[in-house]
Design a protein around this motif. Structure first.
Motif, PDB file in Angstrom:
ATOM      1  N   LEU A 181       0.719  -1.172   0.115  1.00  0.00           N
ATOM      2  CA  LEU A 181      -0.245  -0.169   0.000  1.00  0.00           C
ATOM      3  C   LEU A 181       0.996   1.203  -0.294  1.00  0.00           C
ATOM      4  N   ILE A 182       2.167   0.957   0.617  1.00  0.00           N
ATOM      5  CA  ILE A 182       2.451   2.234   0.579  1.00  0.00           C
ATOM      6  C   ILE A 182       3.248   3.106  -0.899  1.00  0.00           C
ATOM      7  N   PRO A 183       3.260   2.572  -1.444  1.00  0.00           N
ATOM      8  CA  PRO A 183       3.978   2.927  -2.609  1.00  0.00           C
ATOM      9  C   PRO A 183       2.357   3.124  -3.760  1.00  0.00           C
ATOM     10  N   ALA A 184       1.965   2.097  -3.497  1.00  0.00           N
ATOM     11  CA  ALA A 184       0.294   2.253  -4.633  1.00  0.00           C
ATOM     12  C   ALA A 184      -0.376   3.746  -4.473  1.00  0.00           C
ATOM     13  N   LEU A 185      -0.845   3.708  -2.742  1.00  0.00           N
ATOM     14  CA  LEU A 185      -0.747   4.668  -2.025  1.00  0.00           C
ATOM     15  C   LEU A 185      -0.912   6.017  -3.421  1.00  0.00           C
ATOM     16  N   PRO A 186      -0.134   6.740  -2.764  1.00  0.00           N
ATOM     17  CA  PRO A 186       0.358   8.107  -3.592  1.00  0.00           C
ATOM     18  C   PRO A 186       0.424   7.668  -4.755  1.00  0.00           C
ATOM     19  N   LEU A 187       0.409   6.483  -5.708  1.00  0.00           N
ATOM     20  CA  LEU A 187       0.152   5.879  -7.055  1.00  0.00           C
ATOM     21  C   LEU A 187      -1.139   6.098  -7.503  1.00  0.00           C
ATOM     22  N   THR A 191       8.377   8.924   3.021  1.00  0.00           N
ATOM     23  CA  THR A 191       7.511   9.085   3.659  1.00  0.00           C
ATOM     24  C   THR A 191       6.904  10.597   3.502  1.00  0.00           C
ATOM     25  N   VAL A 192       7.984  10.666   5.385  1.00  0.00           N
ATOM     26  CA  VAL A 192       7.677  11.270   7.110  1.00  0.00           C
ATOM     27  C   VAL A 192       7.906  12.968   5.626  1.00  0.00           C
ATOM     28  N   ILE A 193       8.861  12.945   5.300  1.00  0.00           N
ATOM     29  CA  ILE A 193       9.816  14.110   4.440  1.00  0.00           C
ATOM     30  C   ILE A 193       8.563  14.512   3.058  1.00  0.00           C
ATOM     31  N   GLY A 194       8.412  13.914   2.219  1.00  0.00           N
ATOM     32  CA  GLY A 194       7.181  14.311   1.455  1.00  0.00           C
ATOM     33  C   GLY A 194       5.687  14.547   1.977  1.00  0.00           C
ATOM     34  N   CYS A 195       5.853  13.826   2.991  1.00  0.00           N
ATOM     35  CA  CYS A 195       4.379  14.374   3.334  1.00  0.00           C
ATOM     36  C   CYS A 195       4.452  15.667   3.653  1.00  0.00           C
ATOM     37  N   LEU A 196       5.301  16.041   4.582  1.00  0.00           N
ATOM     38  CA  LEU A 196       5.289  17.038   5.157  1.00  0.00           C
ATOM     39  C   LEU A 196       5.600  18.746   3.547  1.00  0.00           C
ATOM     40  N   ILE A 197       6.554  18.097   2.686  1.00  0.00           N
ATOM     41  CA  ILE A 197       6.351  19.159   1.709  1.00  0.00           C
ATOM     42  C   ILE A 197       5.160  18.998   0.929  1.00  0.00           C
ATOM     43  N   HIS A 198       4.736  18.418   1.298  1.00  0.00           N
ATOM     44  CA  HIS A 198       3.412  18.330   0.134  1.00  0.00           C
ATOM     45  C   HIS A 198       2.490  19.270   0.645  1.00  0.00           C
ATOM     46  N   LEU A 199       2.180  18.562   2.258  1.00  0.00           N
ATOM     47  CA  LEU A 199       1.368  20.067   3.379  1.00  0.00           C
ATOM     48  C   LEU A 199       2.194  21.558   3.124  1.00  0.00           C
ATOM     49  N   ASN A 214       3.020  13.419  -6.225  1.00  0.00           N
ATOM     50  CA  ASN A 214       1.843  11.615  -6.050  1.00  0.00           C
ATOM     51  C   ASN A 214       3.542  10.883  -6.274  1.00  0.00           C
ATOM     52  N   LEU A 215       3.277  10.810  -8.469  1.00  0.00           N
ATOM     53  CA  LEU A 215       4.010   9.980  -9.104  1.00  0.00           C
ATOM     54  C   LEU A 215       5.018   9.994  -8.449  1.00  0.00           C
ATOM     55  N   PHE A 216       5.796  10.691  -8.286  1.00  0.00           N
ATOM     56  CA  PHE A 216       7.359  10.841  -7.731  1.00  0.00           C
ATOM     57  C   PHE A 216       7.901  10.342  -6.461  1.00  0.00           C
ATOM     58  N   VAL A 217       6.550  10.603  -5.733  1.00  0.00           N
ATOM     59  CA  VAL A 217       6.594   9.658  -4.501  1.00  0.00           C
ATOM     60  C   VAL A 217       6.875   8.021  -4.655  1.00  0.00           C
ATOM     61  N   VAL A 221      -6.287  15.189  -0.977  1.00  0.00           N
ATOM     62  CA  VAL A 221      -5.893  14.115  -1.446  1.00  0.00           C
ATOM     63  C   VAL A 221      -4.451  13.886  -1.849  1.00  0.00           C
ATOM     64  N   GLY A 222      -4.221  14.174  -2.089  1.00  0.00           N
ATOM     65  CA  GLY A 222      -2.252  14.455  -2.607  1.00  0.00           C
ATOM     66  C   GLY A 222      -1.569  14.193  -1.229  1.00  0.00           C
ATOM     67  N   THR A 223      -1.657  15.502  -0.533  1.00  0.00           N
ATOM     68  CA  THR A 223      -1.293  15.260   1.015  1.00  0.00           C
ATOM     69  C   THR A 223      -1.628  13.956   2.021  1.00  0.00           C
ATOM     70  N   ILE A 224      -2.760  13.595   1.735  1.00  0.00           N
ATOM     71  CA  ILE A 224      -3.247  12.967   2.807  1.00  0.00           C
ATOM     72  C   ILE A 224      -2.663  11.311   2.556  1.00  0.00           C
ATOM     73  N   SER A 225      -2.751  11.080   1.234  1.00  0.00           N
ATOM     74  CA  SER A 225      -2.396   9.596   0.496  1.00  0.00           C
ATOM     75  C   SER A 225      -1.664   9.531   0.771  1.00  0.00           C
ATOM     76  N   VAL A 226       0.005  11.040   0.891  1.00  0.00           N
ATOM     77  CA  VAL A 226       1.832  10.764   1.229  1.00  0.00           C
ATOM     78  C   VAL A 226       1.509  10.351   2.671  1.00  0.00           C
TER      79      VAL A 226
END
Lengths: 162, 476, 623, 102
Positions: free
Chosen positions: C7-13, C96-104, C124-127, C34-39
């Motif tokens: 699920l970890i890669p699948a969610l952002p995808l 995921t953690v830093i990605g989430c912060l950056i999305h936020l 998201n695709l990048f993540v 949507v983008g932030t919550i998925s990550v």
């Protein structure tokens, strides 16, 4: 038979050469018709009477007449013939001659090898017809679709816009 | 006469012959398209039945086995997809009679099927020419467009030349061997050196004709002009169906008992493959016309395919067919996007790259699938094109065709430039006239057709095993 | 819990697909959410897997999850599978953690931009692609992720396409990395043919079993892989794309060009370290190249005036440190520096973005000044980040990781001390150039108008990362400072035990002193106005030389300048490109030649075909 | 007695004449005629093969070639008729709105 063949062959070559070098399309086409008729004679000497008849009746008689009609419809006059003549200059032939000579010399090699000489067996129209309407019947069907395709295409393209 | 194996061909013949009757009874575009579609579907679904045939049908003239029926299936599926695109493409306001297009379409497909299953040079030639004449009609179909007319004429003249070459080649083969049966000629050895030379020369002339139809360098020169001039659905037809049919007979011939690629033949194929890969991609480099790019890219892709053909063994063969599938669906998709955006009544299709500018903004879904097609053409995962290329590379590595692989990689990099450029342009901010694209309604059949090509590209790109398993059946 | 790994890669995808298809309909608020919550969900999942891992590590500390068969060929197959071990777990957590912060952060930063939902779809695709890269159990799948992050980077750098330079930079970064990717692909093919598998673990086992250390095969294979890594990680000689990639939005630079994608090269080497151990010469080359990179980039950082370019060069330089650690076989040290660097460099980039946001997107540091009181949050965040980058002793995370690297380098056999000295010099320079920015931007008189304010979506990431930049260093401390070894013990199952080798007391002492010295230099030069003057007066030749990336650009220039003089003249402002421009030029010439054939005349076309026929028949008949 | 090389050589010569016309002539009428010449040359080759082996294959092929020649000519002539309005004097070189030379 042999003499007939050689006469017809020379005539074919000559008239074909004339056909591709004339500036008046009608003249050229008439030369080509002669070449086709003498080709029919060649077919006959090679033991293919059916093909000879087809060549004369269908090719020279029907297809080329169609060609001729269309050229007449194009209503080419003296001016166009004159301009056409202006295009047939020596420089135009250099590159094509060069290329054709290349290809021709390559292919001519394959005919130089010795071959067997045998009696010519005349393959009668009956034999051809039997083949065409028994084992090869599906090719006749396909050929009819081929003609139909040409017909539909020409019909559509010749039609005025809606 | 047992015709079970030949059922698809019979159905198509009845279709091609019967359609003019339908037109004569009732001139309705929808009806004719429906009949054509149903006929193609019937032919497609008759393939399993044909596969179960116990005795060969028309063995003198046709070969119906897993391999040829597989290719026939591929042709029919592609034809159906293109037919759907064509159906919506010819809108009612087009200033011409639309009803003849399906007629030509059906006849051309019959020709392609006959060519793909030909066992004799008679049927090979008839199939080839039926297909070609139908394509000429379809290329010049919108005859109010000067470009279409001109493309039709160019194709007529140049394909006439190549047909003459093929015919002369067949004549040489017959003269040397006394037979028109392909398998017979392949299996028999020449009586003497002169006959041997004649066989090679005949083969060479047929190869020239095949090279023309496959649009490989140096016989590629007509491709861009014809693709640009032809209406988009015909473009897809020329790019996909004609090539599948020719490749089918090529691959079938290579697989015949006694066939082997002579040294000179592989030298030639190698040279053509290298030239095609490089020139195709180089020519596409600075193009601003999408159809032209697709034309050039098809040249390069056929080069890749030749690499796969050169890589012998069963991996190579599955790789070839897999690549053909990937190429076919992707090309149909790309031409489909052009068809969807274009109006048949305009004097030309929407094929300038600049006209795609801002597509991501105005039509994100369409831009998305177009990106997928471009990625597939460029061979970037997760699109099908990547797996296809991977297979060819694996086959190439297996047979150690290092120089070909190197060229493949280099030309792949060149290819990236122009594929990515299109994606970039699509993601640019739309210009004002591009907004016109956004109000264009995309018909349901078109949506369906585009979805039906993009799904396999993505799905098989991620999980290709089912497709590979299916294609392997063709070689059992 | 761990069975949900997929699920970890699948969610952002999944979220990326949703955003791509329906983004314009959903509007910016929903798209951003949507983008932030998925990550965010992926991050939560990753953290809980991580916690579970620490309490109940699986057998051999490896968890494999096979999804489906991707490519099956006789003697060669690729299964799509995930492979989790401590190294990939660490990567996943960071991404995921830093990605989430950056999305936020992005939800606020990108507010009002065109293509808001498209931005999140790409991000998201990048993540997803990056997660696929690190979780791949197969080199081919890894390559897919590898290409995927490249494509996303390309799309995101070119995000502001209205300016042509951005599109150009995007393409350039993609093409340069592509060239490296080809080498990598060649390496993959070589490995697959020689070892018959691309599964990373099977391949490593096979390599160790069949090849002896120092033999030709592993050397060639690792060299090819390394070129791929160098390209992705912007190391000499494939570094030139990174500064240009700064054309993208700043959060993108933070995520892709600082925290995650550019460290993929480091990850690749660590992942295949067993293979690299068979190629000691390649390792030596890595160390030497790393030192060159870190010095070149540090010098270049010293003279930039664009804040993002300074950070770009510092990224290059810091990744140089990671490669230095790899070169001496100190795998945990490299990973540790990766961790701290991800935190503080993301912090620095985000802060730079936050500053630019308030200054009407000004990025020139000399147009700023005196921002300390106006932007206290940004000031403290940037200060903490800079301290960490400069490796300020004890209080910063960067100190501990850099100490770990330099300690390992100093203890390495003979050239170790030279490398170490270069590392120390790099540390001095690092402190100098980053505090040059700090002093110029935050001290002195106010020069620009400050507008707006920060919302909570800016503040939370900055504060979180600041705290991180202060404390993560304590996961691994040298002797004398607690001798904490949590980090290296965590990684031990994957990369082996790490020993803090005893070194002379001078080594840590100089490690203490170097950053302080650097900051001192920066301060002195700030006080007497040298920094500011350098921009107003004509730059010296040396400055120009360094500014353009220490002559690499020039070298390429010289190599290709003669044949392609005209083209270079056009591109003089960016001589970096001459190498690629040269190839491009060749391609264009060939293109023109070929295109000239397409003249449109039937007769001419027939002649060409005829010529082709003559050649074809000649080949068949006479060869 | 005729050995098969003679008519085959004649076929080759005719084929080359056709090619020559195709490559050299500008008028589309002549281009079409040249294609006909080439097809006809191939027909002669088939008849020669039929003669060499004494089977009807050659004549069957000739019928098919005639078929093609007719159908192709019909299409070609129609296209020429249409083009006449646009291209003066049916100059093949003038039919070049589709090209790639900027």
């Amino acid at each position: 038979m042999m003499i007939t063949f050689y006469v017809a062959a020379s005539l074919t070559l000559l008239t074909t050469a004339l056909a591709i070098t004339r500036s008046n399309p009608v003249h050229a086409l008439l030369y080509f018709v002669i070449s086709l008729v003498s080709m029919g004679v060649i077919f006959f000497t090679l033991g293919a009477p059916f093909a000879a008849a087809m060549e004369v009746i269908v090719y020279a008689g029907a297809i080329m007449v169609l060609f001729l009609f269309v050229i007449m419809m194009l209503s080419l006059n003296k001016v166009t013939v004159h301009r056409e003549a202006g295009w047939i200059v020596r420089s135009v032939w250099v590159l094509p001659l060069f290329l054709v000579a290349g290809l021709g010399s390559e292919l001519a090699r394959v005919f130089l090898g010795g071959g067997s000489v045998g009696m010519i067996r005349v393959v009668s129209p009956q034999e051809v017809g039997v083949r065409l309407f028994t084992t090869d019947i599906s090719t006749v069907e396909l050929a009819s679709v081929l003609l139909l395709t040409g017909l539909i295409g020409a019909f559509h393209l010749g039609r005025k816009e809606r | 006469m047992n015709l079970q194996g030949a059922v698809p061909l019979v159905i198509l013949t009845i279709l091609a012959g019967g359609l003019p009757a339908v037109v004569a009874i009732r001139r309705s575009y929808r009806l004719i398209c429906a009949v054509t579609g149903l006929g193609l579907l019937a032919a497609l679904f008759s393939i399993p039945y044909a596969l179960r045939a116990t005795s060969p049908a028309l063995p003198e003239l046709f070969t119906f086995n897993a391999l040829s029926l597989g290719f026939i299936g591929l042709i029919l599926i592609s034809a159906l997809l293109i037919l759907v695109l064509a159906y919506s493409y010819w809108q009612p306001e087009t200033p011409l009679y639309r009803e003849e297009f399906p007629l030509l379409f059906a006849a051309g497909t019959l020709g392609a099927v006959a060519l793909a299953s030909a066992a004799s040079f008679i049927t090979l030639f008839l199939g080839l020419e039926t297909m070609t004449l139908a394509m000429i009609g379809m290329i010049a179909y919108p005859h109010f467009r000067p470009a279409a007319e001109e493309a039709g004429l160019k194709y007529l003249v140049l394909s006439g030349m190549s047909s003459a070459f093929v015919l002369f080649g067949i004549g040489l083969l017959e003269l040397a061997s006394g037979s028109l049966n392909i398998a017979h000629i392949v299996a028999s050895s020449a009586a003497d050196a002169a006959s041997q030379q004649m066989l090679v020369a005949g083969l060479a002339m047929i190869a020239i004709g095949a090279g023309f139809k496959l649009s490989v360098v140096p016989f590629h020169i007509w491709v861009p002009d014809v693709y640009v001039g032809a209406p988009a659905p015909t473009g897809a037809y020329v790019a996909v169906i004609a090539k599948i049919a020719v490749l089918a007979i090529l691959i079938r011939t290579i697989n015949l008992p006694g066939a082997n690629l002579s040294a000179s033949m592989s030298t030639l194929t190698t040279a053509i493959a290298i030239l095609s890969m490089l020139s195709g991609n180089l020519l596409a480099l600075m193009q601003d016309n999408l159809k032209r790019i697709l034309g050039y890219s098809s040249i390069a892709h056929l080069g890749y395919l030749l690499v796969a053909i050169l890589a012998a063994g069963s991996i190579g063969q599955v790789a070839v067919v897999f690549y053909i599938v990937a190429y076919a669906v992707t090309m149909i998709g790309a031409f489909g996007v052009i068809a969807v955006l274009s109006h048949a009544s305009d004097v030309r299709d929407v094929d300038k790259i600049t006209e795609l500018r801002g597509l991501f903004w105005t039509r994100p879904a369409l831009a998305g699938v177009m990106t997928l097609f471009l990625l597939s053409l460029a061979g970037i995962p997760p699109a099908l094109g990547f797996i296809a290329k991977m297979y060819i590379m694996a086959a190439g590595v297996h047979t150690q065709l290092w120089s070909l692989l190197a060229v493949m990689v280099i030309s792949g990099v060149i290819g990236l430039f122009y594929y990515l450029n299109i994606i970039l342009v699509m993601s640019m901010k739309p210009s004002d006239d591009a907004m016109a694209v956004s109000i264009l309604a995309i018909s349901i059949p078109n949506r369906l057709a585009i979805a039906m090509v993009s799904l396999p590209i993505l799905a098989f790109g991620v999980a290709p095993s089912p497709l590979i398993a299916l294609l392997k059946l063709m070689f059992d | 819990m761990i069975t949900y790994l997929w699920l970890i890669p699948a969610l952002p995808l999944f979220s990326s697909v949703i955003l791509g298809l329906f983004g314009p309909v959903m509007g910016p608020r929903v798209s951003g959410a949507v983008g932030t919550i998925s990550v965010g969900l992926a991050a939560v999942l990753a953290v809980s897997i991580g916690l579970h891992w620490i309490s109940h590590p699986p057998t051999n500390s490896i968890y494999e999850q096979t999804l489906w068969a991707w490519i099956t060929l006789p003697g060669f197959s690729i299964n799509l599978g995930l492979y989790l071990d401590p190294v990939s777990l660490l990567m996943v957590l960071v991404i995921t953690v830093i990605g989430c912060l950056i999305h936020l952060f992005s939800t606020e930063y990108m507010h009002g931009e065109d293509g808001y939902s498209r931005y999140f779809a790409y991000l998201n695709l990048f993540v997803a692609a990056m997660l696929l890269l690190v979780l791949a159990d197969d080199l081919a799948v890894l390559f897919v992720g590898w290409e995927g992050v490249g494509v996303c980077s390309y799309l995101l750098v070119g995000f502001w396409f209205s300016e042509p330079t951005n599109g150009y930079a995007a393409r350039k970064s993609f093409v340069v990395t592509r060239i490296a990717d080809i080498a990598m692909l060649a390496g993959l093919l070589l490995l697959s043919t020689k070892l018959g598998t691309l599964n990373i673990q099977a391949m490593l086992t096979g390599a160790v079993a069949t090849w002896s250390a120092g033999s030709l095969m592993p050397t060639v294979a690792t060299s090819l892989l390394l070129i791929g890594g160098l390209g992705k990680s912007a190391q000499v000689p494939l570094q030139t794309w990174l500064p240009d990639a700064m054309a993208g939005p700043t959060p993108v630079s933070a995520l892709i060009h600082a925290a995650t994608m550019v460290t993929a090269g480091v990850y690749l080497v660590v992942r295949t370290h067993a293979l690299f151990l068979l190629a000691p010469h390649v390792l030596d080359a890595i160390a030497v190249g790393a030192v060159i990179t870190l010095l070149v980039a540090a010098f270049a950082g010293l003279v930039q005036s664009d804040i993002k370019r300074v950070l770009a060069y510092s990224t290059m330089s810091q990744i140089g440190y990671m490669f230095l650690a790899l070169g001496v076989g100190a795998w945990p040290a490299a990973m540790f520096h990766f961790l701290t660097h991800a935190v503080f460099k993301a912090l620095l980039f985000l802060t730079a973005g936050a500053i630019a946001m308030r200054l009407n997107h000004e990025q020139n540091i000399f147009a700023m000044g005196g921002l300390r009181s106006k932007l206290p949050l940004a000031f403290w965040a940037f200060l903490i980040g800079s301290a960490s980058l400069a490796a300020l002793p004890i209080i910063s995370a960067g100190f501990f990781s850099k100490e770990m690297i330099l300690g390992a380098v100093a203890a390495a056999p003979m050239p170790g001390l030279i490398l170490w000295a270069c590392g120390i010099l790099g540390a001095v320079l690092t402190a100098t150039y980053i505090f040059r920015v700090v002093f110029t931007v935050f001290l002195g008189p106010l020069k620009t108008e400050v507008s707006g304010s920060y919302g909570v979506r800016i503040a939370v990431p900055l504060v979180t990362l600041s705290v991180g930049a202060l404390v993560v260093g304590w996961l691994e401390t040298p002797e004398g400072l607690g001798n904490q070894t949590i980090f290296s013990r965590f990684l031990t199952p994957a990369v082996g035990v790490f020993h803090h080798l005893p070194v002379s007391f001078m080594i840590p002492l100089l490690g203490f002193a170097a950053p302080l010295l650097g900051i001192g230099i920066a301060y002195v030069l700030h006080r007497n106005g040298t920094w500011a003057r350098a921009t107003t007066t004509m730059p010296s030749k040396l400055t120009i030389f360094i500014r353009s990336g220490c002559g690499f650009d020039m070298l390429y220039d010289e190599l290709f300048v003669v044949p392609y003089m005209t083209l270079v003249r056009v591109l003089r402002h960016d001589p970096v490109d001459s190498m690629f421009a040269g190839l491009q030029y060749l391609a264009i010439v060939a293109h023109r030649r070929l295109r000239a054939m397409q003249i449109g005349q039937i007769r001419r076309y027939a002649s060409w075909m005829m010529a082709g026929s003559v050649a074809t028949i000649a080949i068949l008949l006479f060869s | 007695m005729i050995i098969w090389q003679t008519p085959a050589g004649l076929a080759l010569a005719l084929f080359m004449l056709g090619l020559l016309g195709l490559l050299a002539r500008r008028s589309l009428v002549f281009v079409l005629m040249s294609i006909e010449i080439m097809l006809n040359a191939a027909g002669l080759l088939f008849i020669t093969a039929g003669m060499r082996w004494g089977n009807p294959d050659g004549q069957i092929m000739l019928v098919m070639v005639l078929n093609l020649a007719g159908a192709e000519l019909a299409l070609g002539l129609i296209l020429i008729l249409r083009l006449r309005n646009r291209i003066t004097n049916l100059d093949g070189d003038a039919a070049n709105i589709l090209r790639d030379v900027p």
